[in-house]
Design a protein around this motif. Structure first.
Motif, PDB file in Angstrom:
ATOM      1  N   SER A   1       0.800  -1.223   0.000  1.00 23.96           N
ATOM      2  CA  SER A   1       0.000   0.000   0.000  1.00 23.96           C
ATOM      3  C   SER A   1       0.831   1.270   0.000  1.00 23.96           C
ATOM      4  N   PHE A   2       2.122   1.176   0.345  1.00 22.21           N
ATOM      5  CA  PHE A   2       2.889   2.418   0.358  1.00 22.21           C
ATOM      6  C   PHE A   2       3.973   2.491  -0.700  1.00 22.21           C
ATOM      7  N   SER A   3       4.148   1.416  -1.457  1.00 27.38           N
ATOM      8  CA  SER A   3       5.173   1.522  -2.489  1.00 27.38           C
ATOM      9  C   SER A   3       4.792   0.641  -3.670  1.00 27.38           C
ATOM     10  N   ASP A   4       5.249   1.032  -4.858  1.00 23.41           N
ATOM     11  CA  ASP A   4       5.015   0.152  -5.997  1.00 23.41           C
ATOM     12  C   ASP A   4       6.342  -0.474  -6.424  1.00 23.41           C
ATOM     13  N   PHE A   5       7.227  -0.634  -5.428  1.00 21.18           N
ATOM     14  CA  PHE A   5       8.527  -1.214  -5.712  1.00 21.18           C
ATOM     15  C   PHE A   5       8.439  -2.580  -6.409  1.00 21.18           C
ATOM     16  N   PRO A   6       7.557  -3.492  -5.965  1.00 17.96           N
ATOM     17  CA  PRO A   6       7.511  -4.802  -6.651  1.00 17.96           C
ATOM     18  C   PRO A   6       7.194  -4.667  -8.135  1.00 17.96           C
ATOM     19  N   LEU A   7       6.295  -3.710  -8.462  1.00 15.76           N
ATOM     20  CA  LEU A   7       5.955  -3.493  -9.871  1.00 15.76           C
ATOM     21  C   LEU A   7       7.130  -2.917 -10.639  1.00 15.76           C
ATOM     22  N   LYS A   8       7.751  -1.905 -10.013  1.00 16.79           N
ATOM     23  CA  LYS A   8       8.893  -1.250 -10.648  1.00 16.79           C
ATOM     24  C   LYS A   8      10.032  -2.247 -10.842  1.00 16.79           C
ATOM     25  N   PHE A   9      10.179  -3.139  -9.885  1.00 11.32           N
ATOM     26  CA  PHE A   9      11.239  -4.128  -9.939  1.00 11.32           C
ATOM     27  C   PHE A   9      11.106  -4.954 -11.214  1.00 11.32           C
ATOM     28  N   MET A  10       9.858  -5.324 -11.537  1.00 20.52           N
ATOM     29  CA  MET A  10       9.613  -6.112 -12.730  1.00 20.52           C
ATOM     30  C   MET A  10       9.995  -5.318 -13.980  1.00 20.52           C
ATOM     31  N   LEU A  11       9.566  -4.051 -13.956  1.00 18.81           N
ATOM     32  CA  LEU A  11       9.850  -3.187 -15.092  1.00 18.81           C
ATOM     33  C   LEU A  11      11.356  -3.062 -15.321  1.00 18.81           C
ATOM     34  N   TYR A  12      12.088  -2.786 -14.237  1.00 20.84           N
ATOM     35  CA  TYR A  12      13.526  -2.580 -14.383  1.00 20.84           C
ATOM     36  C   TYR A  12      14.253  -3.859 -14.771  1.00 20.84           C
ATOM     37  N   SER A  13      13.835  -4.994 -14.177  1.00 23.27           N
ATOM     38  CA  SER A  13      14.550  -6.218 -14.548  1.00 23.27           C
ATOM     39  C   SER A  13      14.280  -6.546 -16.011  1.00 23.27           C
ATOM     40  N   GLY A  14      13.088  -6.216 -16.511  1.00 25.37           N
ATOM     41  CA  GLY A  14      12.775  -6.419 -17.931  1.00 25.37           C
ATOM     42  C   GLY A  14      13.685  -5.572 -18.804  1.00 25.37           C
ATOM     43  N   LEU A  15      13.819  -4.295 -18.408  1.00 24.38           N
ATOM     44  CA  LEU A  15      14.679  -3.378 -19.168  1.00 24.38           C
ATOM     45  C   LEU A  15      16.110  -3.894 -19.214  1.00 24.38           C
ATOM     46  N   ILE A  16      16.606  -4.323 -18.049  1.00 26.24           N
ATOM     47  CA  ILE A  16      17.995  -4.792 -17.974  1.00 26.24           C
ATOM     48  C   ILE A  16      18.181  -6.033 -18.853  1.00 26.24           C
ATOM     49  N   LEU A  17      17.230  -6.963 -18.764  1.00 27.42           N
ATOM     50  CA  LEU A  17      17.316  -8.182 -19.578  1.00 27.42           C
ATOM     51  C   LEU A  17      17.343  -7.851 -21.067  1.00 27.42           C
TER      52      LEU A  17
ATOM     53  N   GLY B   1       5.725  -5.539 -16.874  1.00 34.07           N
ATOM     54  CA  GLY B   1       5.980  -4.475 -15.913  1.00 34.07           C
ATOM     55  C   GLY B   1       5.065  -3.295 -16.152  1.00 34.07           C
ATOM     56  N   VAL B   2       4.941  -2.898 -17.415  1.00 34.78           N
ATOM     57  CA  VAL B   2       4.091  -1.757 -17.757  1.00 34.78           C
ATOM     58  C   VAL B   2       2.641  -2.085 -17.409  1.00 34.78           C
ATOM     59  N   MET B   3       2.244  -3.300 -17.739  1.00 34.43           N
ATOM     60  CA  MET B   3       0.890  -3.726 -17.418  1.00 34.43           C
ATOM     61  C   MET B   3       0.687  -3.677 -15.909  1.00 34.43           C
ATOM     62  N   GLY B   4       1.719  -4.140 -15.199  1.00 39.54           N
ATOM     63  CA  GLY B   4       1.670  -4.137 -13.737  1.00 39.54           C
ATOM     64  C   GLY B   4       1.441  -2.733 -13.198  1.00 39.54           C
ATOM     65  N   GLU B   5       2.093  -1.750 -13.822  1.00 39.78           N
ATOM     66  CA  GLU B   5       1.906  -0.360 -13.406  1.00 39.78           C
ATOM     67  C   GLU B   5       0.434   0.007 -13.432  1.00 39.78           C
ATOM     68  N   TYR B   6      -0.197  -0.353 -14.540  1.00 39.25           N
ATOM     69  CA  TYR B   6      -1.612  -0.006 -14.676  1.00 39.25           C
ATOM     70  C   TYR B   6      -2.469  -0.769 -13.685  1.00 39.25           C
ATOM     71  N   VAL B   7      -2.163  -2.039 -13.511  1.00 40.00           N
ATOM     72  CA  VAL B   7      -2.915  -2.836 -12.533  1.00 40.00           C
ATOM     73  C   VAL B   7      -2.765  -2.186 -11.150  1.00 40.00           C
ATOM     74  N   GLY B   8      -1.532  -1.748 -10.858  1.00 41.48           N
ATOM     75  CA  GLY B   8      -1.270  -1.091  -9.584  1.00 41.48           C
ATOM     76  C   GLY B   8      -2.110   0.156  -9.417  1.00 41.48           C
ATOM     77  N   ARG B   9      -2.205   0.920 -10.501  1.00 42.42           N
ATOM     78  CA  ARG B   9      -3.003   2.145 -10.444  1.00 42.42           C
ATOM     79  C   ARG B   9      -4.477   1.838 -10.212  1.00 42.42           C
ATOM     80  N   ILE B  10      -4.961   0.839 -10.938  1.00 40.48           N
ATOM     81  CA  ILE B  10      -6.365   0.436 -10.777  1.00 40.48           C
ATOM     82  C   ILE B  10      -6.600  -0.019  -9.338  1.00 40.48           C
ATOM     83  N   TYR B  11      -5.647  -0.780  -8.828  1.00 42.52           N
ATOM     84  CA  TYR B  11      -5.734  -1.284  -7.464  1.00 42.52           C
ATOM     85  C   TYR B  11      -5.859  -0.128  -6.479  1.00 42.52           C
ATOM     86  N   ARG B  12      -5.063   0.902  -6.719  1.00 36.64           N
ATOM     87  CA  ARG B  12      -5.099   2.058  -5.838  1.00 36.64           C
ATOM     88  C   ARG B  12      -6.485   2.710  -5.841  1.00 36.64           C
ATOM     89  N   GLU B  13      -7.093   2.757  -7.017  1.00 34.35           N
ATOM     90  CA  GLU B  13      -8.437   3.348  -7.128  1.00 34.35           C
ATOM     91  C   GLU B  13      -9.472   2.487  -6.417  1.00 34.35           C
TER      92      GLU B  13
END
Ligand code: UDP
Ligand code: MG
Length: 306
Positions: free
Chosen positions: A219-235, A281-293
């Motif tokens: 509830s206070f961070s979207d680090f898990p989502l961002k983590f996916m995004l960044y590891s995807g970018l690095i890969l 990761g990008v999809m996760g971002e949106y899911v995270g946003r929806i979740y917040r709403e």
């Protein structure tokens, strides 16, 4: 002088409650200013509610929830029914001595603070309770970027504006001390005594602590989502880099070295795996946003106020 509200969640604390009133009421009377105590019965299955109701009156309010919602939801229900300019939260089990309340109020008013937290001095809990707290404290400091030493101690004071802010964010799973920091700037901490539980036992099992930790992170961070995004970018970048290296090696050492294109296939594969993670990761971002709403659903329902 400003009115003080004390909010106390109660879940199966029949053995402690009589002593709680004995100690809390004189302290509050001693402050010589308007006050109220809001006790929230969090779906107790013992005599707690009956005991609370027998104390209900002009200054003691009892909020009865429809079932057990957990400590933080119960405190929220108490916030909603409180009206003081300074709101103090505290546990019912007397691990936080009520005698510390005047000092908490004084610190808040002298320093004009919005939140006053507390550090438990000589904490009287088992290792199994203290270790998870250490983890929670470290994670909370990182996430909120507010450097308090002890987040777990619920003996805390909040200004009305901070409480209103928290009430507006109707979140289902939350952690009040961390949420408060999103609405406050002037935050401090004082040391308070800590006592053994007066009676009964801790309502927090290891599983409940893990779940609290999870609530905190999601509830206070979207680090898990961002983590996916960044590891995807690095890969993906590694895939591209690998492809480049292969191309150079192929040109200098010939087709036989590259195992007739098998290596190239790997490079292409890495790139696509990376790209896929990125997409997730990008999809996760949106899911995270929806979740917040979606989190706006009511976190508790009150049956009656006594
Ligand atoms: N509590 C509650 N609902 C729950 C669990 C706990 O209202 O589902 C209350 C409990 O009655 C007490 C406070 O929250 O007043 C803190 O609980 P406890 O002392 O068991 O936790 P600990 O001291 O181990 O953190
Ligand atoms: Mg306790």
């Amino acid at each position: 002088m400003d009115k003080i509200s004390v909010v106390i969640p109660v879940y199966n604390e029949e053995k402690v409650l009589p002593r709680l009133f004995e100690r809390l009421v004189p302290v509050m009377e001693g402050l010589k200013r308007p006050y109220e105590v809001v006790l929230v019965d969090d779906g107790s299955t013992d005599q707690s509610l009956a005991i609370l109701k027998s104390h209900a009156g002009e200054k003691i309010h009892v909020v009865e929830l429809t079932r057990n919602y957990g400590q933080h939801a119960a405190v929220f229900a108490g916030f909603e029914s409180s009206s003081g300019e300074i709101v103090i939260t505290m546990d019912a089990d007397l691990q936080n001595p009520p005698e510390e309340i005047p000092r908490l109020v004084q610190t808040m008013e002298d320093g004009n603070y919005e939140v006053v937290g507390t550090v438990r001095k000589g904490r009287k809990d088992s290792v199994f309770r203290i270790f998870p707290s250490k983890v929670i404290n470290a994670v909370t400091r990182r996430i909120t970027k507010v450097h308090l030493n002890d987040w777990g101690c619920m003996l805390r004071a909040y200004r009305r504006a901070v409480v209103e802010g928290m009430l507006k964010s109707q979140e289902h799973s939350t952690f009040i001390p961390a949420l408060a920091t999103t609405f406050a700037k002037d935050i401090t901490e004082i040391e308070v005594a800590h006592e053994e539980r007066f009676a009964g036992e801790s309502k927090y099992s290891f599983a409940k602590l893990v779940s609290l930790q999870f609530d905190l992170v999601t509830s206070f961070s979207d680090f898990p989502l961002k983590f996916m995004l960044y590891s995807g970018l690095i890969l993906a970048f590694l895939g591209i880099g690998f492809g480049g290296v292969l191309a150079v090696a192929r040109l200098s050492f010939g087709a036989a070295w590259a195992a007739e294109g098998v290596f190239t296939l790997f490079a292409v594969l890495f790139f696509f795996v990376g790209a896929q993670f990125l997409a997730f990761g990008v999809m996760g971002e949106y899911v995270g946003r929806i979740y917040r709403e979606v989190k706006k659903r009511p976190p508790y329902t009150i049956r009656r106020i006594h």
